[in-house]
Design a protein around this motif. Structure first.
Motif, PDB file in Angstrom:
ATOM      1  N   HIS A 136       0.856  -1.185   0.000  1.00  0.00           N
ATOM      2  CA  HIS A 136       0.000   0.000   0.000  1.00  0.00           C
ATOM      3  C   HIS A 136       0.892   1.235   0.000  1.00  0.00           C
ATOM      4  N   SER A 146      -6.632   2.426  -5.772  1.00  0.00           N
ATOM      5  CA  SER A 146      -6.428   1.892  -4.427  1.00  0.00           C
ATOM      6  C   SER A 146      -5.032   2.164  -3.873  1.00  0.00           C
ATOM      7  N   LYS A 147      -4.123   2.664  -4.752  1.00  0.00           N
ATOM      8  CA  LYS A 147      -2.739   2.956  -4.346  1.00  0.00           C
ATOM      9  C   LYS A 147      -2.019   1.701  -3.854  1.00  0.00           C
ATOM     10  N   VAL A 148      -2.282   0.585  -4.531  1.00  0.00           N
ATOM     11  CA  VAL A 148      -1.665  -0.688  -4.148  1.00  0.00           C
ATOM     12  C   VAL A 148      -0.811  -1.188  -5.293  1.00  0.00           C
TER      13      VAL A 148
END
Length: 296
Positions: free
Chosen positions: A219, A285-287
């Motif tokens: 993340h 989702s910034k993953v």
């Protein structure tokens, strides 16, 4: 060893620019080229008079006007034993010890008797000049270096012995401005403290009992896109950097050395096959998801 084919273009956002950035997520070896540092700008400086030294060149009188200005950088300090050694064995043109100074153009003057002579203006740092006034040994060394510099620059044969400092004269002629190249000032920026390591999870698929693929999910809430990341993989380690190191690209990609600025550095529990690994960054989702098939 890392493979540039590690990255896939599987993105939730279908932007062509982001896909290209993701394919560059593995650092490419930059051109073997380095910019040489640019010299600082030159500016006109009118120095202050200091002392006047009389010597000769080919039987003709020559005067050295030793001036000073804070615009000239000072030399490194030298203890007395080191100075005595420098006097015995003065450094050559490539010597490690140098005294910053400005050697002015020759100008015709008249001596006290009204006879023609030549004068040269030599400008040094103001604090360093005060050191010369207080230390005759240092003054002797400095005048040797200055006269050698003038001899080399203007094709003279100045007498390095038999010179004398005039008691009642600080300057012969009139003081003229000199163009002195100043050192470029470094840009000072306060750096933030090291960021907290990102949250991540590593899972084995299809199961921990029969692992065939490792999948790491990281993340990265502060990351805008894949273009601001660098990912390196070896059989034993995953390394995530931001920003890419400008000079150590080749070594980092090949051997994955420890990097102090790493966002994340993971030791893998099982040997991965870097040539078959893939990664994708989800902008929403910034993953970052890294899929790592294991070696057979």
């Amino acid at each position: 060893m890392s493979d540039p084919s590690l990255l896939s273009a599987e993105l939730e956002a279908d932007e062509e620019e982001e896909a290209a950035a993701l394919r560059r997520l593995l650092l490419q070896v930059p051109p073997d080229r380095e910019e040489s540092p640019r010299p600082g700008p030159a500016r006109a400086v009118t120095p202050q008079p200091g002392l006047c030294v009389k010597t000769r060149a080919g039987g003709h009188k020559v005067f050295l006007n030793i001036c000073h200005s804070p615009a000239v950088p000072p030399p490194p300090p030298v203890p007395a034993p080191g100075l005595q050694q420098l006097l015995r064995e003065p450094p050559g043109p490539d010597g490690a010890f140098r005294i910053p100074m400005s050697l002015g153009e020759p100008h015709a003057e008249l001596d006290r008797g009204g006879h023609g002579c030549t004068a040269y203006d030599v400008v040094v740092n103001s604090d360093f000049f005060r050191t010369l006034q207080a230390d005759p040994l240092y003054l002797e060394f400095f005048l040797t270096v200055a006269m050698e510099g003038l001899s080399e620059k203007y094709g003279l044969e100045l007498e390095l012995t038999g010179w004398r400092v005039l008691r009642n004269r600080k300057f012969l002629g009139s003081i003229s401005a000199q163009n002195i190249r100043t050192r470029p000032q470094p840009h000072i920026q306060e750096l933030p403290g090291p960021p907290d390591p990102p949250q991540f999870v590593v899972v084995a698929e299809p199961s921990a009992q029969d692992p065939q693929v490792l999948q790491a999910r990281v993340h990265l809430p502060q990351v805008e896109g894949a273009g601001s990341l660098w990912l390196g993989l070896s059989e034993e380690r995953l390394l995530l950097l931001r920003p890419p190191p400008p000079g150590g690209a080749a070594g980092a990609a090949a051997g994955l050395p420890a990097h102090q600025g790493a966002l994340l550095e993971l030791g893998l529990p099982l040997p991965a096959d870097p040539a078959r690994c893939r990664a994708r960054f989800h902008r929403r989702s910034k993953v970052l998801t890294v899929t790592m098939p294991l070696r057979a």
